[in-house]
Design a protein around this motif. Structure first.
Motif, mmCIF file in Angstrom:
data_model
loop_
_atom_site.group_PDB
_atom_site.id
_atom_site.type_symbol
_atom_site.label_atom_id
_atom_site.label_comp_id
_atom_site.label_asym_id
_atom_site.label_seq_id
_atom_site.Cartn_x
_atom_site.Cartn_y
_atom_site.Cartn_z
ATOM 1 N N MET A 109 0.832 -1.208 0.000
ATOM 2 C CA MET A 109 0.000 0.000 0.000
ATOM 3 C C MET A 109 0.865 1.257 0.000
ATOM 4 N N ALA A 110 1.975 1.240 0.734
ATOM 5 C CA ALA A 110 2.886 2.391 0.752
ATOM 6 C C ALA A 110 3.551 2.570 -0.610
ATOM 7 N N LEU A 111 3.890 1.464 -1.262
ATOM 8 C CA LEU A 111 4.473 1.548 -2.601
ATOM 9 C C LEU A 111 3.458 2.118 -3.588
ATOM 10 N N TYR A 112 2.226 1.688 -3.454
ATOM 11 C CA TYR A 112 1.145 2.201 -4.301
ATOM 12 C C TYR A 112 0.976 3.702 -4.078
ATOM 13 N N ASP A 113 0.950 4.115 -2.810
ATOM 14 C CA ASP A 113 0.791 5.535 -2.484
ATOM 15 C C ASP A 113 1.966 6.366 -2.986
ATOM 16 N N ALA A 114 3.161 5.783 -2.966
ATOM 17 C CA ALA A 114 4.331 6.502 -3.471
ATOM 18 C C ALA A 114 4.260 6.684 -4.985
ATOM 19 N N ARG A 115 3.666 5.739 -5.652
ATOM 20 C CA ARG A 115 3.589 5.796 -7.111
ATOM 21 C C ARG A 115 2.538 6.800 -7.588
ATOM 22 N N TYR A 116 1.409 6.855 -6.913
ATOM 23 C CA TYR A 116 0.317 7.697 -7.384
ATOM 24 C C TYR A 116 0.155 8.933 -6.528
ATOM 25 N N ILE A 117 0.109 10.072 -7.172
ATOM 26 C CA ILE A 117 -0.047 11.339 -6.484
ATOM 27 C C ILE A 117 -1.541 11.661 -6.468
ATOM 28 N N PRO A 118 -2.129 11.742 -5.271
ATOM 29 C CA PRO A 118 -3.575 11.998 -5.187
ATOM 30 C C PRO A 118 -3.980 13.255 -5.956
ATOM 31 N N HIS A 119 -5.075 13.158 -6.661
ATOM 32 C CA HIS A 119 -5.690 14.247 -7.425
ATOM 33 C C HIS A 119 -4.876 14.677 -8.644
ATOM 34 N N LEU A 120 -3.714 14.076 -8.877
ATOM 35 C CA LEU A 120 -2.936 14.406 -10.073
ATOM 36 C C LEU A 120 -2.800 13.208 -10.993
ATOM 37 N N HIS A 166 -3.261 1.236 -12.375
ATOM 38 C CA HIS A 166 -2.921 0.099 -13.224
ATOM 39 C C HIS A 166 -3.409 -1.224 -12.639
ATOM 40 N N CYS A 167 -4.340 -1.146 -11.699
ATOM 41 C CA CYS A 167 -4.950 -2.338 -11.095
ATOM 42 C C CYS A 167 -3.899 -3.243 -10.458
ATOM 43 N N GLU A 168 -2.949 -2.641 -9.759
ATOM 44 C CA GLU A 168 -1.867 -3.404 -9.153
ATOM 45 C C GLU A 168 -2.374 -4.464 -8.178
ATOM 46 N N PHE A 169 -3.302 -4.082 -7.313
ATOM 47 C CA PHE A 169 -3.774 -5.036 -6.313
ATOM 48 C C PHE A 169 -4.606 -6.153 -6.944
ATOM 49 N N GLU A 170 -5.355 -5.811 -7.968
ATOM 50 C CA GLU A 170 -6.102 -6.839 -8.683
ATOM 51 C C GLU A 170 -5.140 -7.803 -9.378
ATOM 52 N N SER A 171 -4.089 -7.249 -9.965
ATOM 53 C CA SER A 171 -3.077 -8.087 -10.623
ATOM 54 C C SER A 171 -2.358 -8.968 -9.603
ATOM 55 N N SER A 182 -8.596 -12.409 1.531
ATOM 56 C CA SER A 182 -8.876 -13.061 2.813
ATOM 57 C C SER A 182 -7.902 -12.640 3.906
ATOM 58 N N GLU A 183 -6.739 -12.124 3.548
ATOM 59 C CA GLU A 183 -5.719 -11.741 4.521
ATOM 60 C C GLU A 183 -5.362 -10.257 4.480
ATOM 61 N N TRP A 184 -6.007 -9.530 3.590
ATOM 62 C CA TRP A 184 -5.612 -8.151 3.342
ATOM 63 C C TRP A 184 -5.847 -7.240 4.546
ATOM 64 N N HIS A 185 -4.864 -6.401 4.823
ATOM 65 C CA HIS A 185 -5.018 -5.226 5.681
ATOM 66 C C HIS A 185 -4.054 -4.182 5.137
ATOM 67 N N LYS A 186 -4.347 -2.920 5.365
ATOM 68 C CA LYS A 186 -3.595 -1.850 4.681
ATOM 69 C C LYS A 186 -2.114 -1.812 5.019
ATOM 70 N N ASP A 187 -1.722 -2.390 6.164
ATOM 71 C CA ASP A 187 -0.316 -2.379 6.576
ATOM 72 C C ASP A 187 0.404 -3.695 6.293
ATOM 73 N N ILE A 188 -0.191 -4.565 5.504
ATOM 74 C CA ILE A 188 0.435 -5.862 5.213
ATOM 75 C C ILE A 188 1.775 -5.621 4.517
ATOM 76 N N THR A 189 2.749 -6.458 4.833
ATOM 77 C CA THR A 189 4.083 -6.315 4.241
ATOM 78 C C THR A 189 4.324 -7.420 3.222
ATOM 79 N N LEU A 190 5.348 -7.239 2.419
ATOM 80 C CA LEU A 190 5.721 -8.282 1.465
ATOM 81 C C LEU A 190 6.151 -9.545 2.203
ATOM 82 N N GLY A 191 6.813 -9.383 3.354
ATOM 83 C CA GLY A 191 7.215 -10.539 4.150
ATOM 84 C C GLY A 191 6.007 -11.332 4.630
ATOM 85 N N GLU A 192 4.960 -10.644 5.069
ATOM 86 C CA GLU A 192 3.744 -11.327 5.492
ATOM 87 C C GLU A 192 3.100 -12.065 4.321
#
Length: 143
Positions: free
Chosen positions: A80-91, A96-101, A116-126
């Motif tokens: 989620m942090a990587l997604y937020d870093a990539r996309y600038i809100p309102h701009l 690219h449907c990253e989470f769906e992919s 089934s396991e998603w939460h906004k702070d989930i890490t790649l390690g988890e």
């Protein structure tokens, strides 16, 4: 009339360039860091190197990162942090449907349902740990 179109296209090009530059600047800390392989092996000492590498390849493909950067992702990185870093809100207009992919890849490769396991702070390690708990993965084609 043609000058209006040139002005509009020029303005759109400048805006695209500025948004792309801002995205790169926001991701620069990630893209400039060294290989995180040691962090993965400390967290998952019994897992084969190729299994970690494959998981990271699937993740980078789902998130449309260049494959040369896959080794820079750490088990502590949050999608989620990587997604937020990539996309600038309102701009930034496109998603690219990253989470769906990612969900699709995890289902097809590891028979694991991200929702089934998603939460906004989930890490790649988890996520990787959860893939190791699922049944034997099916073969998959990596591009």
């Amino acid at each position: 009339m043609i000058w209006q179109w040139i002005f509009i296209l020029g303005g759109a090009s400048v805006l695209f360039f500025l948004i792309t530059a801002a995205e790169r600047a926001r991701l620069r800390k990630l893209l400039d860091r060294p290989c995180a392989g040691i962090h993965w092996h400390r967290r998952f000492p019994t897992v084969k190197h190729d299994d970690i590498r494959e998981f990271l390849a699937l993740f980078t493909e789902a998130f449309a990162f260049d494959s040369i950067h896959r080794s820079k992702f750490s088990p502590d990185d949050q999608p989620m942090a990587l997604y937020d870093a990539r996309y600038i809100p309102h701009l930034t207009m496109d998603d690219h449907c990253e989470f769906e992919s990612l969900d699709e890849v995890l289902k097809s490769r590891y028979r694991f349902d991200l929702s089934s396991e998603w939460h906004k702070d989930i890490t790649l390690g988890e996520l990787f740990a959860l893939t190791q708990l699922t049944s034997t993965p099916r073969a998959t084609k990596l591009s």
